[in-house]
Structure formats: C-alpha cells, structure tokens
Design an enzyme around this catalytic site. Structure first.
Site, PDB file in Angstrom:
ATOM      1  N   GLU A   1       5.087 -15.769  -9.810  1.00  0.00           N
ATOM      2  CA  GLU A   1       5.252 -17.220  -9.881  1.00  0.00           C
ATOM      3  C   GLU A   1       4.026 -17.942 -10.459  1.00  0.00           C
ATOM      4  O   GLU A   1       3.855 -19.140 -10.217  1.00  0.00           O
ATOM      5  CB  GLU A   1       5.567 -17.777  -8.490  1.00  0.00           C
ATOM      6  CG  GLU A   1       6.907 -17.325  -7.957  1.00  0.00           C
ATOM      7  CD  GLU A   1       7.342 -18.191  -6.791  1.00  0.00           C
ATOM      8  OE1 GLU A   1       8.228 -19.031  -6.992  1.00  0.00           O
ATOM      9  OE2 GLU A   1       6.783 -18.030  -5.694  1.00  0.00           O
TER      10      GLU A   1
ATOM     11  N   HIS B   1       0.790 -23.334  -3.807  1.00  0.00           N
ATOM     12  CA  HIS B   1       2.221 -23.071  -3.622  1.00  0.00           C
ATOM     13  C   HIS B   1       2.396 -22.286  -2.335  1.00  0.00           C
ATOM     14  O   HIS B   1       1.723 -21.282  -2.129  1.00  0.00           O
ATOM     15  CB  HIS B   1       2.786 -22.269  -4.797  1.00  0.00           C
ATOM     16  CG  HIS B   1       4.154 -21.720  -4.499  1.00  0.00           C
ATOM     17  ND1 HIS B   1       5.248 -22.536  -4.278  1.00  0.00           N
ATOM     18  CD2 HIS B   1       4.600 -20.446  -4.332  1.00  0.00           C
ATOM     19  CE1 HIS B   1       6.305 -21.793  -3.998  1.00  0.00           C
ATOM     20  NE2 HIS B   1       5.933 -20.517  -4.029  1.00  0.00           N
TER      21      HIS B   1
ATOM     22  N   HIS C   1       5.216 -21.440   1.320  1.00  0.00           N
ATOM     23  CA  HIS C   1       6.524 -21.488   1.969  1.00  0.00           C
ATOM     24  C   HIS C   1       6.332 -22.033   3.385  1.00  0.00           C
ATOM     25  O   HIS C   1       7.042 -21.634   4.303  1.00  0.00           O
ATOM     26  CB  HIS C   1       7.146 -20.086   2.009  1.00  0.00           C
ATOM     27  CG  HIS C   1       7.075 -19.357   0.686  1.00  0.00           C
ATOM     28  ND1 HIS C   1       6.892 -18.002   0.581  1.00  0.00           N
ATOM     29  CD2 HIS C   1       7.145 -19.820  -0.585  1.00  0.00           C
ATOM     30  CE1 HIS C   1       6.855 -17.657  -0.706  1.00  0.00           C
ATOM     31  NE2 HIS C   1       6.999 -18.734  -1.432  1.00  0.00           N
TER      32      HIS C   1
END
Ligand code: MN
Length: 259
Positions: free
Chosen positions: A100, A119, A121
């Site tokens: 990613e 980035h 989660h």
C-alpha cells in the site's frame, strides 16, 4: 527473483520491485524520528503488525521515506527505504515493500502541504467509515484537525466489488488522494483510515487523537444528540494545540526509546 518497476504494465501487484535511481541521503536524525514515529504508533495501538507511517524527504520534495515491509514496532533505521512519487524505491535492494505504498506516493503528489502520512486500521475510527449518515467530526479541542468531518473512501466506486480493499496501485492511490481532498483524514470503508500532517510529529499526533476522538464521539452518540466543534472552534483549537506538538512527542518518545 524477478523484479518489475511499478509503472510496468506487466508488473503483478508486487512487494518486490526494482530500484529507480539513487538515494538522496537524508539527515540521520530525520530517519531516527521516523523510526521513533513507528514505535510510538505501535505503543499507542494505532498500528499493530499492519499500518505504516512515512515522511516527505527533507532534501527532495519528490521523495519520501517509509519502512520496508515490516511490522512498525520492529522498524530500525536500516529498514527505512527512500521512494519516488511513483511509489518506486531507490534503495530497497530487493527487500520486500508495503503493497500500500501508493497511499503515500499519491497523497504526496496531490498535496504539496503534506509532509507526513499515517495509514492504520485503528479500531475505534474504523466504524465511522461503515455507517451511513454518521460523520466523523471533532468532538473536543484536541481534534480540531478533523475540521468539518472526514470524507469516506469507497473503493467499490473505483475498483468494483471484489477487491481485497488494499490500495495496491498508483490509480487507487490517486482515487484515495482525490477523496481526501484538502482534509486531514480520510476514512476507508471496511479497511481503516489515513491521516496527513504538515510535519511528522503532527501526523503522529493526529493518528493518536483520531482514535481518541472516535472513542469520545461513539460514547457521546450513545448518550444523545452531539454538539460538535464549529468550524471556527476546530480551526482555532487546532492552531493552539498543534503549536505545542513537542510536548506530547517528547512524552511519547520517552516511552519507546530505551538506551
Ligand atoms: Mn491498510
């Protein structure tokens, strides 16, 4: 092992790609800060084995620094790789890379003001990308960077209904950057979120406080109708709080740096 350039149309979605060009050596303190950022984010439960943090190169705005494919808590200075804005490495030397990385390359390309990107989660934030009609908005003065609320990236609009939800190409990275627009945080439906900042320390701060805001907002919504920060309050408190960024950074760093 065979390796491709990211721009090669025959390239499979790959974590091992050829280097393009030579590294522009950044100051070592700069790399050390990025390593510390990885460890702080792990220490705060924002990233676990997954997620990543990058910083724009201090000597070349068309380059950025990001760890090789590694759990953030394990990152050391020698794991930091330099990339161009196509998401191609210049000094990976065959080491595996994050699939990613295009989140980072395309946002740096679209947003010259962005100096660092996280980035993750992180779990309290994620539900806000799932529920129709609920916007992720700042509920306290520490979270003014959320402005008037976070946009939601829906990967199905760009790549259909059968993806693994990962931003694994330049094109998907571009679509994510487009959804982010001029905001500081984009929710990624069913996946997580990406937050940007004008410095590495601010991006780390925002990633940590996005999770705090998410917990507070969820809690408040259970109690009743919520009063959010006005856009003026968000802007003013953002300026005040983030001018003190060295204070939380020093505290968080002391927890993860051991001699
Ligand atoms: Mn991800």
């Amino acid at each position: 092992m065979q390796s491709f350039k990211t721009s090669d149309p025959a390239a499979p979605p790959a974590s091992v790609v050829a280097d393009t060009g030579a590294a522009v050596s950044p100051a070592s303190a700069f790399i050390d800060d990025l390593v510390v950022a990885n460890h702080i984010l792990f220490d705060h439960g924002i990233v676990d084995a997954f997620g990543h943090v990058s910083v724009r190169h201090d000597r070349d705005p068309d380059r950025f620094l990001l760890s090789r494919n590694l759990a953030p808590g394990s990152v050391k200075p020698e794991d930091i790789v330099e990339f161009d804005l196509q998401g191609d490495p210049v000094n990976a030397h065959g080491r595996s890379l994050y699939l990613e990385r295009f989140i980072h390359s395309e946002i740096y390309k679209a947003r010259p003001d962005v100096m660092a990107i996280v980035h993750s989660h992180s779990p309290a934030v994620l539900p806000f990308g799932l529920v129709q009609g609920v916007k992720f908005r700042p509920v306290c003065h520490m979270c003014g960077f959320l402005g008037q609320g976070a946009p939601v990236y829906e990967i199905r609009q760009w790549a259909g209904e059968a993806t693994d939800l990962l931003i694994r190409s330049n094109a998907l990275g571009r679509s994510l950057a487009e959804t982010l627009g001029e905001t500081s945080l984009v929710l990624m439906r069913g996946h997580g979120s990406t937050v940007v900042g004008p410095s590495l320390k601010q991006a780390v701060y925002r990633a940590i406080y996005a999770e705090v805001n998410a917990r507070l907002q969820s809690e408040a919504m259970r109690l009743g109708p919520v009063t959010y920060l006005s856009s003026e309050e968000a802007e003013t408190s953002l300026e005040t709080v983030e001018s003190h960024i060295e204070r939380p950074w020093a505290l968080w760093k002391a927890r993860v740096v051991r001699d």
